[in-house]
Structure formats: C-alpha cells, structure tokens
Write a protein that holds these residues in place. Structure first.
Motif, PDB file in Angstrom:
ATOM      1  N   ILE A 183       1.817   1.750  -7.021  1.00 18.37           N
ATOM      2  CA  ILE A 183       0.817   0.857  -7.637  1.00 18.37           C
ATOM      3  C   ILE A 183      -0.494   0.840  -6.849  1.00 18.37           C
ATOM      4  O   ILE A 183      -1.549   0.528  -7.388  1.00 18.37           O
ATOM      5  CB  ILE A 183       1.399  -0.584  -7.789  1.00 18.37           C
ATOM      6  N   SER A 184      -0.430   1.217  -5.580  1.00 14.52           N
ATOM      7  CA  SER A 184      -1.637   1.180  -4.744  1.00 14.52           C
ATOM      8  C   SER A 184      -2.722   2.130  -5.240  1.00 14.52           C
ATOM      9  O   SER A 184      -3.894   1.961  -4.896  1.00 14.52           O
ATOM     10  CB  SER A 184      -1.291   1.507  -3.297  1.00 14.52           C
ATOM     11  N   LYS A 185      -2.363   3.089  -6.071  1.00 12.85           N
ATOM     12  CA  LYS A 185      -3.353   4.019  -6.626  1.00 12.85           C
ATOM     13  C   LYS A 185      -4.166   3.383  -7.754  1.00 12.85           C
ATOM     14  O   LYS A 185      -5.120   3.971  -8.232  1.00 12.85           O
ATOM     15  CB  LYS A 185      -2.645   5.275  -7.126  1.00 12.85           C
ATOM     16  N   HIS A 186      -3.793   2.187  -8.159  1.00 19.20           N
ATOM     17  CA  HIS A 186      -4.459   1.499  -9.273  1.00 19.20           C
ATOM     18  C   HIS A 186      -5.154   0.245  -8.748  1.00 19.20           C
ATOM     19  O   HIS A 186      -4.621  -0.860  -8.818  1.00 19.20           O
ATOM     20  CB  HIS A 186      -3.445   1.145 -10.353  1.00 19.20           C
ATOM     21  N   ALA A 187      -6.351   0.420  -8.215  1.00 22.16           N
ATOM     22  CA  ALA A 187      -7.088  -0.677  -7.578  1.00 22.16           C
ATOM     23  C   ALA A 187      -7.321  -1.851  -8.521  1.00 22.16           C
ATOM     24  O   ALA A 187      -7.355  -3.002  -8.079  1.00 22.16           O
ATOM     25  CB  ALA A 187      -8.421  -0.167  -7.043  1.00 22.16           C
ATOM     26  N   ASP A 188      -7.491  -1.580  -9.820  1.00 24.38           N
ATOM     27  CA  ASP A 188      -7.738  -2.663 -10.766  1.00 24.38           C
ATOM     28  C   ASP A 188      -6.565  -3.638 -10.850  1.00 24.38           C
ATOM     29  O   ASP A 188      -6.732  -4.814 -11.147  1.00 24.38           O
ATOM     30  CB  ASP A 188      -8.057  -2.109 -12.160  1.00 24.38           C
ATOM     31  N   VAL A 189      -5.373  -3.169 -10.556  1.00 24.96           N
ATOM     32  CA  VAL A 189      -4.173  -4.007 -10.554  1.00 24.96           C
ATOM     33  C   VAL A 189      -3.800  -4.405  -9.121  1.00 24.96           C
ATOM     34  O   VAL A 189      -3.430  -5.544  -8.856  1.00 24.96           O
ATOM     35  CB  VAL A 189      -2.987  -3.276 -11.222  1.00 24.96           C
ATOM     36  N   MET A 190      -3.929  -3.469  -8.218  1.00 26.95           N
ATOM     37  CA  MET A 190      -3.510  -3.685  -6.833  1.00 26.95           C
ATOM     38  C   MET A 190      -4.267  -4.827  -6.173  1.00 26.95           C
ATOM     39  O   MET A 190      -3.668  -5.724  -5.581  1.00 26.95           O
ATOM     40  CB  MET A 190      -3.710  -2.392  -6.036  1.00 26.95           C
ATOM     41  N   THR A 191      -5.568  -4.802  -6.274  1.00 25.87           N
ATOM     42  CA  THR A 191      -6.381  -5.783  -5.561  1.00 25.87           C
ATOM     43  C   THR A 191      -6.118  -7.219  -6.007  1.00 25.87           C
ATOM     44  O   THR A 191      -5.831  -8.070  -5.170  1.00 25.87           O
ATOM     45  CB  THR A 191      -7.877  -5.425  -5.681  1.00 25.87           C
ATOM     46  N   SER A 201       0.823  -1.212   0.000  1.00 17.80           N
ATOM     47  CA  SER A 201       0.000   0.000   0.000  1.00 17.80           C
ATOM     48  C   SER A 201       0.861   1.267   0.000  1.00 17.80           C
ATOM     49  O   SER A 201       0.354   2.351  -0.282  1.00 17.80           O
ATOM     50  CB  SER A 201      -0.932   0.006   1.211  1.00 17.80           C
TER      51      SER A 201
END
Length: 98
Positions: free
Chosen positions: A74-82, A70
């Motif tokens: 990359i944490s700003k990109h939920a579609d990839v992060m999650t 977090s």
C-alpha cells in the motif's frame, strides 16, 4: 526467556503486559516497543514509577508513527497511504517518562 504479546491488533496493552510479566518474574526485563504502540498504552507508564515498580527497561523506538506500513504494498499509493496509514504524532515521550 523471550515473551510476546500479540493483542487484538498487535499494539494494545504491550507496556502493561511487559510490566506484569516483569513483576511476576521478579527479574529485570527489557521491552522494545514502537511509538504508536506506546501511545496506545501510554497510561501504563504510571506502572513504571515508584517503589513498587517492576524492574522494566523500556526501549522506545520513535520513528514518527506508522513506519511499519512503509513495508507493505500500500505504501506505493501515497493518496491512500498518507491519510490512512501514516500515523504522525507529536508525543513528547521524555516528558511522559519524567
């Protein structure tokens, strides 16, 4: 003295390394470790039971897995992060330690 183990990805074999260092030093030691790193070396908890066990105290931070990511951009990109960086788990560490 403080000691560290980086490992190939920073999380493999950390409990085993701490148990080995503690056994070699023959003094009480403390390991602070996260949940994901613990899962990667979960079988090492067997080293910590019984009469031959090193005097190692494990402080396990269970934050639901992968919390360190977090802090990365990359944490700003939920579609990839999650789906790719979060590592939720249902490990029952209390049962493992008993």
């Amino acid at each position: 003295p403080p000691m560290a183990n980086r490992g190939a990805s920073g999380i493999d074999g950390v409990i085993s390394t701490a148990a080995g260092i503690c056994a070699g030093c023959e003094v009480p030691c403390t390991l602070v470790i996260g949940d994901v790193a613990s899962i990667q070396d979960i079988n090492a908890f067997q080293l910590l039971g019984g009469v031959q066990a090193p005097p190692l105290t494990v402080v396990l931070i269970n934050n639901g897995g992968g919390g360190i990511f977090s802090f990365l951009p990359i944490s700003k990109h939920a579609d990839v992060m999650t789906p790719f960086f979060n590592e939720p788990h249902e490990a029952d560490f209390q049962s493992i330690c008993n």
